[in-house]
Write a protein that holds these residues in place. Structure first.
Motif, PDB file in Angstrom:
ATOM      1  N   TYR A 322       0.843  -1.198   0.000  1.00 39.42           N
ATOM      2  CA  TYR A 322       0.000   0.000   0.000  1.00 39.42           C
ATOM      3  C   TYR A 322       0.878   1.248   0.000  1.00 39.42           C
ATOM      4  CZ  TYR A 322      -3.397  -3.380   1.874  1.00 39.42           C
ATOM      5  OH  TYR A 322      -4.202  -4.472   2.078  1.00 39.42           O
ATOM      6  N   THR A 323       0.352   2.309  -0.625  1.00 40.10           N
ATOM      7  CA  THR A 323       0.900   3.650  -0.480  1.00 40.10           C
ATOM      8  C   THR A 323      -0.172   4.515   0.170  1.00 40.10           C
ATOM      9  OG1 THR A 323       2.347   3.464  -2.418  1.00 40.10           O
ATOM     10  CG2 THR A 323       1.790   5.683  -1.676  1.00 40.10           C
ATOM     11  N   ASP A 340      -0.867  -1.133  -4.176  1.00 41.47           N
ATOM     12  CA  ASP A 340       0.258  -1.171  -5.106  1.00 41.47           C
ATOM     13  C   ASP A 340       0.420  -2.561  -5.716  1.00 41.47           C
ATOM     14  OD1 ASP A 340       0.651   1.388  -4.187  1.00 41.47           O
ATOM     15  OD2 ASP A 340       2.323   0.859  -2.865  1.00 41.47           O
ATOM     16  N   ARG A 342       3.545  -4.406  -7.273  1.00 44.10           N
ATOM     17  CA  ARG A 342       4.990  -4.214  -7.412  1.00 44.10           C
ATOM     18  C   ARG A 342       5.660  -5.277  -8.281  1.00 44.10           C
ATOM     19  NH1 ARG A 342       6.660  -3.854  -1.287  1.00 44.10           N
ATOM     20  NH2 ARG A 342       8.726  -3.361  -2.142  1.00 44.10           N
ATOM     21  N   ARG A 352       2.709   4.885 -12.806  1.00 43.84           N
ATOM     22  CA  ARG A 352       1.459   5.319 -12.176  1.00 43.84           C
ATOM     23  C   ARG A 352       1.611   6.771 -11.735  1.00 43.84           C
ATOM     24  NH1 ARG A 352      -0.925   2.395  -6.843  1.00 43.84           N
ATOM     25  NH2 ARG A 352       0.980   3.297  -5.962  1.00 43.84           N
ATOM     26  N   TYR A 393      -1.696   1.543 -13.180  1.00 46.94           N
ATOM     27  CA  TYR A 393      -0.390   1.259 -13.766  1.00 46.94           C
ATOM     28  C   TYR A 393      -0.507   1.222 -15.285  1.00 46.94           C
ATOM     29  CZ  TYR A 393       1.332   0.198  -9.118  1.00 46.94           C
ATOM     30  OH  TYR A 393       1.707   0.293  -7.801  1.00 46.94           O
ATOM     31  N   GLY A 430       6.692   5.821 -10.228  1.00 50.57           N
ATOM     32  CA  GLY A 430       5.541   6.512  -9.666  1.00 50.57           C
ATOM     33  C   GLY A 430       5.793   8.003  -9.579  1.00 50.57           C
ATOM     34  N   ASP A 449       9.450   5.061  -6.365  1.00 53.04           N
ATOM     35  CA  ASP A 449       9.898   3.789  -6.924  1.00 53.04           C
ATOM     36  C   ASP A 449      11.287   3.937  -7.545  1.00 53.04           C
ATOM     37  OD1 ASP A 449       7.428   2.509  -6.175  1.00 53.04           O
ATOM     38  OD2 ASP A 449       6.494   3.532  -7.857  1.00 53.04           O
TER      39      ASP A 449
END
Length: 455
Positions: A322-323, A340, A342, A352, A393, A430, A449
């Motif tokens: 998560y962000t 997220d 990844r 993103r 994304y 990102g 990122d």
């Protein structure tokens, strides 16, 4: 559902034609049947389309997705796998290859290996009815970077391998164990390094093996949060589910995107300080808390619990990343929680962009291959993007790109950019549109990122 039914019709038609052309029968309606399913187990490959007889039968199959069985006439079938590339192009990565489908046999076609060495594995098993008190299990090692391992099927709540207990089997990548029939019930699947029962690389926790079930358990490369090198994909004939290591954490990072808010602490359950003294526009590395629901308070450094500007409950699931972005002005500050993905894909860069500027209004986002592109001659990649929205994304081919953010319908007025981005295949990128960093007056980007290091 309608799309799935249409795709199944395509497959049945292709297989029926194959059955008609087979020397075993002149009529598909009188042919005995077989069953076929597929699994995407290539950890860095893009989503794929599955073709049978030259026609797509499953579309957009992503990593760790497995289909249910389709019952089809026996005979010869041409199968191919097309990778989905940026811009809508496709590339055949497996096949076309002919598979001879025998009556009374079940087939699983597995896309195996990293994308540079991807190949099909064909797993077969006799088609039988499993007794109500039993579970039939077959195990496939499909994690290309994992070592040779031992597999144990143990009683629940077993934290170590008991001395003297032999593994179900030992195998390396591409190896298959079973099928074997076991008594239905609750078990624990533990995987260790080969001949080293003390080094556990995967622990399922308690899993239920239902009576009458016929399972293919596939060890695949783990792309979720946590240190376990593998996870398990369980195919039951109707679809697939993933089992993560029982100790898998969640991953969460925090971004300070509120320009007039002070430096902040982030405290969980009034006790645990997750983040200390985070300033605008900084962001943290991923933290690894246990999956749970937490009461989160965000407030001035040293007084987050006593004077929170954000208080919210946050549920974190095992294996998920998560962000969490603090957005808005201090008077209206709130958390924006993003899920997220990844996983890195060898054939594309993944980008993103998040709109977190309170001053910009709705915006258009342009992505071009030259800094001096006349934006009045091209369409924005994303139009009329509101505050707190994100693009998801976006898959792009490796190369140099320029991102420009403009007010809606005003391509000649750049609010941000053009910002040059060098994107590599396999990269994650990102960017968060933000308000000015005082005393500046220009809007900017918080880069994430592969574009910037966390604090």
């Amino acid at each position: 559902m309608k799309r799935i039914l249409v795709l199944m019709v395509f497959l049945l038609a292709a297989l029926s034609l194959a059955g008609c052309n087979s020397s075993s029968s002149s009529s598909s309606s009188s042919d005995p049947t077989t069953q076929v399913r597929v699994l995407h187990a290539s950890p860095d490959a893009p989503a794929v389309n599955i073709l049978a007889g030259g026609s797509p039968v499953l579309e957009g199959v992503d990593y760790k997705d497995g289909s249910g069985y389709l019952t089809v006439p026996a005979g010869s079938l041409e199968v191919a796998v097309d990778g989905l590339l940026p811009g809508g192009a496709t590339l055949t990565v497996i096949g076309p290859l002919d598979i001879d489908l025998e009556a009374g046999t079940q087939y699983t076609v597995v896309a195996f290996g990293e994308v540079t060495e991807i190949k099909p594995l064909l797993i077969t098993v006799d088609r039988v009815t499993v007794g109500a008190g039993e579970t039939r299990i077959q195990v496939l090692h499909a994690a290309p970077n994992a070592p040779e391992v031992d597999v144990y099927l143990l009683p629940p709540d077993t934290n170590t391998v008991p001395e003297g207990v032999a593994p179900v089997g030992t195998f390396e990548a591409e190896g298959v164990l079973g099928p074997v029939n076991v008594q239905a019930g609750s078990y624990q699947i533990i995987v260790t390094l080969a001949d080293d029962a003390d080094t556990i690389v995967f622990d399922s926790g308690t899993v239920d093996l239902p009576g009458g079930a016929d399972l293919l358990v596939v060890a695949v490369q783990n792309t979720a949060a946590g240190d376990a090198p593998i996870s398990l994909v369980v195919m039951d004939g109707e679809g697939s589910t993933e089992i993560l290591d029982k100790n898998s954490p969640a991953n969460v990072r925090v971004v300070h995107a509120s320009a007039d808010a002070p430096n902040v602490d982030v405290v969980a359950n009034d006790v645990v300080t997750l983040v200390n003294d985070l300033a605008f526009p900084e962001f943290t590395a991923y933290l690894a808390p246990a999956p749970d629901t937490y009461n989160i308070k965000v407030g001035p450094t040293g007084n987050a619990v006593g004077n929170p500007v954000i208080e919210a409950d946050l549920t974190l699931e095992a294996g998920q990343s998560y962000t969490v972005i603090a957005v808005g002005t201090l008077a209206e500050i709130e958390p924006l929680v993003l899920v997220d993905n990844r996983r890195r894909i060898a054939t594309e860069a993944r980008v993103r962009i998040v709109h977190a500027s309170t001053l910009a209004g709705n915006v258009d986002i342009f992505v071009t291959d030259a800094a001096d592109t006349d934006l009045t001659t091209v369409d924005p990649v994303f139009s009329d993007v509101p505050f707190k929205a994100e693009t998801g994304y976006v898959s792009l081919a490796a190369g140099t790109y320029f991102v420009t953010v403009t007010p809606v319908g005003e391509p000649e007025t750049a609010a941000i950019g053009p910002v040059e981005l060098e994107l590599e295949a396999g990269g994650l990128y990102g960017a968060i549109a933000r308000d000015p960093l005082p005393p500046e007056t220009d809007l900017g980007l918080i880069l994430l990122d592969d574009l910037a290091e966390p604090i």
